[in-house]
Design a protein around this motif. Structure first.
Motif, PDB file in Angstrom:
ATOM      1  N   PRO A  85       0.808  -1.233   0.000  1.00 16.17           N
ATOM      2  CA  PRO A  85       0.000   0.000   0.000  1.00 16.17           C
ATOM      3  C   PRO A  85       0.832   1.269   0.000  1.00 16.17           C
ATOM      4  O   PRO A  85       0.456   2.263  -0.637  1.00 16.17           O
ATOM      5  CB  PRO A  85      -0.817  -0.123   1.299  1.00 16.17           C
ATOM      6  N   SER A 125       6.259 -13.711   5.087  1.00 18.60           N
ATOM      7  CA  SER A 125       6.392 -12.256   5.111  1.00 18.60           C
ATOM      8  C   SER A 125       7.831 -11.808   5.332  1.00 18.60           C
ATOM      9  O   SER A 125       8.154 -10.634   5.140  1.00 18.60           O
ATOM     10  CB  SER A 125       5.490 -11.662   6.200  1.00 18.60           C
ATOM     11  N   ASP A 185       0.148  -8.903   3.203  1.00 23.28           N
ATOM     12  CA  ASP A 185      -0.632  -7.911   3.938  1.00 23.28           C
ATOM     13  C   ASP A 185      -0.789  -8.365   5.388  1.00 23.28           C
ATOM     14  O   ASP A 185      -1.338  -9.453   5.649  1.00 23.28           O
ATOM     15  CB  ASP A 185      -2.011  -7.749   3.292  1.00 23.28           C
ATOM     16  N   GLN A 229      -2.760  -7.671   7.744  1.00 18.87           N
ATOM     17  CA  GLN A 229      -4.104  -7.952   8.257  1.00 18.87           C
ATOM     18  C   GLN A 229      -4.552  -9.360   7.889  1.00 18.87           C
ATOM     19  O   GLN A 229      -5.335  -9.978   8.631  1.00 18.87           O
ATOM     20  CB  GLN A 229      -5.099  -6.921   7.743  1.00 18.87           C
ATOM     21  N   ASN A 230      -4.065  -9.903   6.774  1.00 17.48           N
ATOM     22  CA  ASN A 230      -4.409 -11.276   6.415  1.00 17.48           C
ATOM     23  C   ASN A 230      -3.811 -12.266   7.410  1.00 17.48           C
ATOM     24  O   ASN A 230      -4.449 -13.261   7.791  1.00 17.48           O
ATOM     25  CB  ASN A 230      -3.919 -11.588   5.002  1.00 17.48           C
ATOM     26  N   ALA A 287      -0.364  -3.948  10.502  1.00 19.44           N
ATOM     27  CA  ALA A 287      -1.223  -3.551   9.381  1.00 19.44           C
ATOM     28  C   ALA A 287      -1.531  -2.062   9.444  1.00 19.44           C
ATOM     29  O   ALA A 287      -1.554  -1.379   8.415  1.00 19.44           O
ATOM     30  CB  ALA A 287      -2.525  -4.359   9.402  1.00 19.44           C
ATOM     31  N   GLU A 335       1.494  -0.239   8.224  1.00 16.19           N
ATOM     32  CA  GLU A 335       1.702  -0.395   6.780  1.00 16.19           C
ATOM     33  C   GLU A 335       0.574   0.228   5.970  1.00 16.19           C
ATOM     34  O   GLU A 335       0.583   0.164   4.743  1.00 16.19           O
ATOM     35  CB  GLU A 335       1.816  -1.886   6.427  1.00 16.19           C
ATOM     36  N   SER A 337      -2.517  -0.790   5.625  1.00 20.56           N
ATOM     37  CA  SER A 337      -3.312  -1.784   4.897  1.00 20.56           C
ATOM     38  C   SER A 337      -4.654  -1.163   4.533  1.00 20.56           C
ATOM     39  O   SER A 337      -5.382  -0.701   5.419  1.00 20.56           O
ATOM     40  CB  SER A 337      -3.527  -3.029   5.767  1.00 20.56           C
ATOM     41  N   LEU A 370      -8.140  -2.157   6.308  1.00 23.88           N
ATOM     42  CA  LEU A 370      -8.040  -2.492   7.729  1.00 23.88           C
ATOM     43  C   LEU A 370      -9.326  -2.162   8.472  1.00 23.88           C
ATOM     44  O   LEU A 370      -9.689  -2.849   9.429  1.00 23.88           O
ATOM     45  CB  LEU A 370      -6.861  -1.760   8.363  1.00 23.88           C
TER      46      LEU A 370
END
Length: 270
Positions: free
Chosen positions: A16, A203, A209, A211-212, A233, A236, A238, A241
């Motif tokens: 993002p 990761s 991501d 949040q996943n 998240a 970053e 996300s 979110l």
């Protein structure tokens, strides 16, 4: 439309921080070229809602687009997402239903109905709507995701896993083996934990991501790890979110001090 393409890329897994500034620049340029274009206001609304987290400004951008074109399904979807920020869950469902009437054959206009029903805790309706769509397109990934999550929240974890196993993520060989190993060790929750740990390790070498990862830890009952990844998240940016924070699988931790602190940092209403 270029702005929308950048935004969708970020929602679907591109970093993002790299893509959303490009989305904002394109939306700004579109408004400079023609302030009367509803798609330009809609694109800027998504940037404000998903990246800048300027909730009220995002809502006003979607409303401006709808003032110009009340039948704009994308703007209606965005306004529904703004209502989620305000915790007006059933009203958000009403908005996406109106959006679908404007564009009834659009896969996206149909899929968001299933998603908003899920977030509104209307699981049986989400499953019913989702199954109709899978009857048209059996490989509709977004719909599959909402169906298996709905089954999970309904306590039908085996049914949830049966759907999840058909998703593109679960059909990756390594993920499939990881899932089955976790399931053999500790059932459905063990499967979720195994996938969360796999994505966590992944990761280290590629963008995933956060949040996943958080959501899989959440379904595994790992509260602190879930909060760790939700905080990442937030850092970053996300894009979706705000949806994740409303996910029913996180209901058990809504009173946790870290969860409340995260919402405060994002300027979300109580």
């Amino acid at each position: 439309w270029l702005s929308g393409a950048y935004t969708v890329s970020a929602v679907m897994g591109a970093p993002p921080r790299d893509f959303m500034p490009l989305a904002k620049a394109a939306a700004k340029r579109a408004l400079e070229l023609d302030e009367s274009l509803p798609i330009a206001h809609t694109s800027m609304g998504y940037v404000m809602l998903y990246f800048d987290r300027e909730w009220e400004a995002g809502g006003k951008a979607f409303q401006r687009a709808l003032d110009i074109d009340p039948n704009n399904a994308m703007a209606r979807h965005g306004y529904a997402d703004y209502l989620l920020v305000l915790n007006k869950l059933d009203e958000s469902v009403d908005q996406v239903l109106r959006g679908r009437k404007s564009n009834p054959l659009s896969p996206m206009s149909n899929a968001v109905v299933v998603g908003h029903l899920y977030i509104a805790r209307r699981y049986e309706e989400a499953v019913s709507e989702g199954e109709k769509l899978l009857g048209i397109d059996p490989d509709f990934l977004a719909v599959k995701n909402f169906i298996w999550r709905s089954y999970w929240q309904m306590g039908k974890q085996e049914d949830a896993l049966a759907i999840f196993r058909t998703t593109s993520l679960a059909q990756q060989t390594v993920v499939s083996e990881t899932l089955e190993r976790g399931y053999a060790e500790a059932g459905p929750r063990g499967a979720m934990l195994a996938i969360a740990r796999h994505l966590e390790a992944q990761s280290d070498t590629t963008f995933v991501d956060p949040q996943n990862i958080a959501i899989f830890f959440g379904r595994a009952g790992q509260e602190e790890k879930t909060l760790d990844w939700l905080e990442k998240a937030e850092g970053e940016f996300s894009p979706t979110l705000v949806h994740t924070l409303l996910d029913p699988s996180l209901d058990s931790m809504r009173n946790h001090r870290r969860f409340k602190a995260l919402r405060r940092r994002m300027n979300l209403p109580d």
